[in-house]
Design a protein around this motif. Sequence first.
Motif, PDB file in Angstrom:
ATOM      1  N   LEU A 196      -0.948   4.757  11.141  1.00 27.36           N
ATOM      2  CA  LEU A 196       0.069   5.712  10.909  1.00 27.36           C
ATOM      3  C   LEU A 196       0.889   5.561  12.145  1.00 27.36           C
ATOM      4  CD1 LEU A 196      -2.037   8.767   9.299  1.00 27.36           C
ATOM      5  CD2 LEU A 196      -0.533   7.068   8.302  1.00 27.36           C
ATOM      6  N   SER A 197       0.519   5.588  13.314  1.00 25.81           N
ATOM      7  CA  SER A 197       1.157   5.644  14.531  1.00 25.81           C
ATOM      8  C   SER A 197       2.165   4.444  14.401  1.00 25.81           C
ATOM      9  CB  SER A 197       0.437   5.651  15.724  1.00 25.81           C
ATOM     10  OG  SER A 197       1.133   5.553  16.979  1.00 25.81           O
ATOM     11  N   CYS A 204       2.827   2.633  12.069  1.00 18.00           N
ATOM     12  CA  CYS A 204       4.091   2.843  10.904  1.00 18.00           C
ATOM     13  C   CYS A 204       5.179   3.318  11.367  1.00 18.00           C
ATOM     14  CB  CYS A 204       3.388   3.328   9.641  1.00 18.00           C
ATOM     15  SG  CYS A 204       2.298   2.422   8.642  1.00 18.00           S
ATOM     16  N   LYS A 205       4.907   4.451  12.088  1.00 16.62           N
ATOM     17  CA  LYS A 205       6.148   5.476  12.484  1.00 16.62           C
ATOM     18  C   LYS A 205       6.821   4.712  13.603  1.00 16.62           C
ATOM     19  CE  LYS A 205       3.458   9.582  11.774  1.00 16.62           C
ATOM     20  NZ  LYS A 205       3.083  10.938  12.491  1.00 16.62           N
ATOM     21  N   GLU A 224      -0.213  11.017   2.174  1.00 18.14           N
ATOM     22  CA  GLU A 224       0.004  11.115   3.711  1.00 18.14           C
ATOM     23  C   GLU A 224       0.489   9.571   4.200  1.00 18.14           C
ATOM     24  OE1 GLU A 224      -1.727  12.520   8.020  1.00 18.14           O
ATOM     25  OE2 GLU A 224      -3.058  11.727   6.332  1.00 18.14           O
ATOM     26  N   GLN A 235       4.298   7.368   5.049  1.00 18.91           N
ATOM     27  CA  GLN A 235       4.700   6.870   6.483  1.00 18.91           C
ATOM     28  C   GLN A 235       4.827   5.251   6.316  1.00 18.91           C
ATOM     29  OE1 GLN A 235       4.845   8.487   9.158  1.00 18.91           O
ATOM     30  NE2 GLN A 235       4.504  10.446   7.835  1.00 18.91           N
TER      31      GLN A 235
END
Length: 345
Positions: A46-47, A49-50, A76, A80
């Motif tokens: 997720l990090s 992707c951000k 979620e 992202q």
Amino acid sequence: MGSVDNSESPKALILGSIHHATDLLQRLKTQYPIQVIVAGTRDQFLSDCKAGRYNNVVAIGRSVDSVVYTGLFDVELVAQLPLSVKFICHNGAGYDQVDVHACKTRGISVSHTPNVVNAATADTTILLMLAALRRMRIPQGAVLDGSWGNAKSGFKLPLGRDPAGLTLGIIGLGGIGAAVARRATAFDMKIQYHNRRPADESILRGVGAEVTYIPTLAELLASSDIVSVHVPLSDATHHLIGAIEFAQMKPGVVFINTARGPVVDEVALVAAVESGQVWSAGLDVFEHEPQVHPGLVTSGHAVLLPHIGTATVDTRWQMEELMLSNVASALNEGVLKTPVSESRQ
């Protein structure tokens, strides 16, 4: 020729190792930038992707095992993903790990690998059915622990049942269910099935024998000597078979599940086995995998396999090939070869 290194080219992200269709992956790498991820955590993914690490990724190919380092493709995670992502290519016939509705809301199409899994899963179903009819775990255990032929052990050979003349009730006559029906006819069984609506003619032709449509689940359960489950997991099928359904079955029924574990209320299944309502069960899937209810582990009336339905070299190669073919089609043509039904226009 080496892999393409063009930051402006559409990219693909492969989540999980490719063990068999490596030649196809290498060919794909000569055409597009491909990144393969075989480790990590959900937080890290997720990090990344951000942080924009996967910008320009158009297609994501993923295996079931990759859930270990990304988690489920739920609301979620899908939120992202880079806006460039338009396709998710899942390696599996069942795609309950991917929230298709969330993907569709983001304009992302999803594919899976149907049909190529049919034969192996049907073979596993027949294996479990025959083993359950013979309560195979009891005599096998006697061989392994030395009680067979040992007068002091008190072992008595249990008598099983022949499949000939029994009625097999299939819940979900799709590709896998039809493959099971086709194989079961070789054992002179009567075949019936329940779907929400009668199966397509193309499915019925694939059976190659007469099968009877039963319009209600309760009627199928009450009239089948063997019940075999072949439905995908969804909100509608979660605990499709529970205490009420087991009570509707014939006393002494043989119950088989090679679909998804949560389709069955495992506590209710254990109670049905312990009471004798279910004479024997054959299971390849469990509600809380890899945990299995202790009542099944200790029962001689349950034949258990560790979710090996598609675990053959041949089938896994075909699954990887089809998943990567969907990735290639997404990059080359902007369409998927085998979209899930919810993604079709």
